[in-house]
Design a protein around this motif. Sequence first.
Motif: not given
Length: 471
Positions: A127-134, A155-160
């Motif tokens: 799992v690669r978490v590209i971004d995570a922010e409020l 929360g905004d999440f971008h995962v690959q």
Amino acid sequence: MNVRRKLRLWPDSLFGRLVMILAVGMFAGQLLTSTIWFDTHDNRTLEIPARLFASRLADTVRLLQHAPDAASRDEIVHGLADARYRLQWIDTPQTVPPMQTTSLAKRSVSDLISGVIQRRLGEPVDVRVIDAELRDEARKHKGILSLFDSRMPTGDFHVQMKLPGVRDAAWLDVQANEGQAGMQSEPDSLVFDYLVRIYLIRFIAICALALVAVRFALKPLRDLAKAADALGRNIYRPPLPVSGPLEVRSAAQSFNSMQRQLTASFAERERFLTAVSHDLRSPLTRLRLRTEMLPDAQWRERLRGDLDDMEAMVRATLDAVQGIEVTETRRDIDVDSMLEGLAEDAREAGHTVTVEGKAARPVAGYPRNLKRCLQNLLDNAIRYGGDASIHVSDDGRAVRIAIRDNGPGIPDETMLARVFEPYFRGNAAAGGTGLGLTIAQSIAATHGGSLALRNRTTGGLEAELILLRES
């Protein structure tokens, strides 16, 4: 105007400056490390959306793992996708920044998402978490400011991630926006918690600690300053205790060494003046004998007058030196009794002297020197006015002693200022050596007080001696 304002903000005392430096320095350090608090709250606010997102993604991966072929997986991806949960296949994953270059909150959220997915699937997952922010309620990214202006930030999440156990599957790119599961934050209480508990209370605690610590650290230095001030009034005071930090101990040792040198110097000066007085008496005595042998009576009378003046000057000079020097310990003085004694002595000599007013309590000083000062002032009043009156007042902070006469006064203001100069006599016909007021002023300064002369509106002169009480 700005310069004056800056000067007022910067304390004048060493105590105030050290307290300000400590308080400002520690407060600045708190500001620099406040990012830890922000990261902690950011991480806590992101925790619920991250867990919900990771659980949802794990369920999605489990469905994709059980799909029989790629077409079925595509149908599942398109079926689960919506405006807040976007899924797509990609051939190559995006490069993730090194962990040491990301924020503490993002690293924590990344570990949380990976851990939840792996626990739900029961096997390792890439799992690669590209971004995570409020994101605030207006769907704007404001970073940590979302903590303060939104009751329910999402929360905004971008995962690959690579599907585990599926060889022909590509990388799955997931972008999602997850909420707080109905929970709300209170921005007002958060601001209060941040500003009051972390900054205000800590700032008050730091200032209180700095006040106590700096006061304790500067106590030896204050003792040294008091000793230096007391040395000017009594050169024979006890030596300063050698205690405190190394620098203060070194200064105390130097101070005591200076005091010993001054004491030795004054003793040597007194021995010198005593020797000069003794040596001068012998030639003066011989001159008197030779004067008496002169045949001319007129010359004999003139020489006698000159010799009398010379001998009076020598006595007055020695008397002035001995009267100014402090050779006794400082103790409480009953000013009222001292003034009554001086007035009674003057009455026995045929003069009219009255005493009005009382001192509230004794005054700390050197009895012999103070009596000499008052005696000189009273003698001057009697010499120029015939009679004198003494008025005493006490306001708790200082004792004021005004000795008044009914003489001619000193109309010339220039001469009024010069009467304290040694050997200066405003009226030579009245006699005296011109050292009485010089001695009186020096003794007043030794007691930390002051002496002033002024002409009275009703005629005559007033000499006011002010003796400050020790605080």
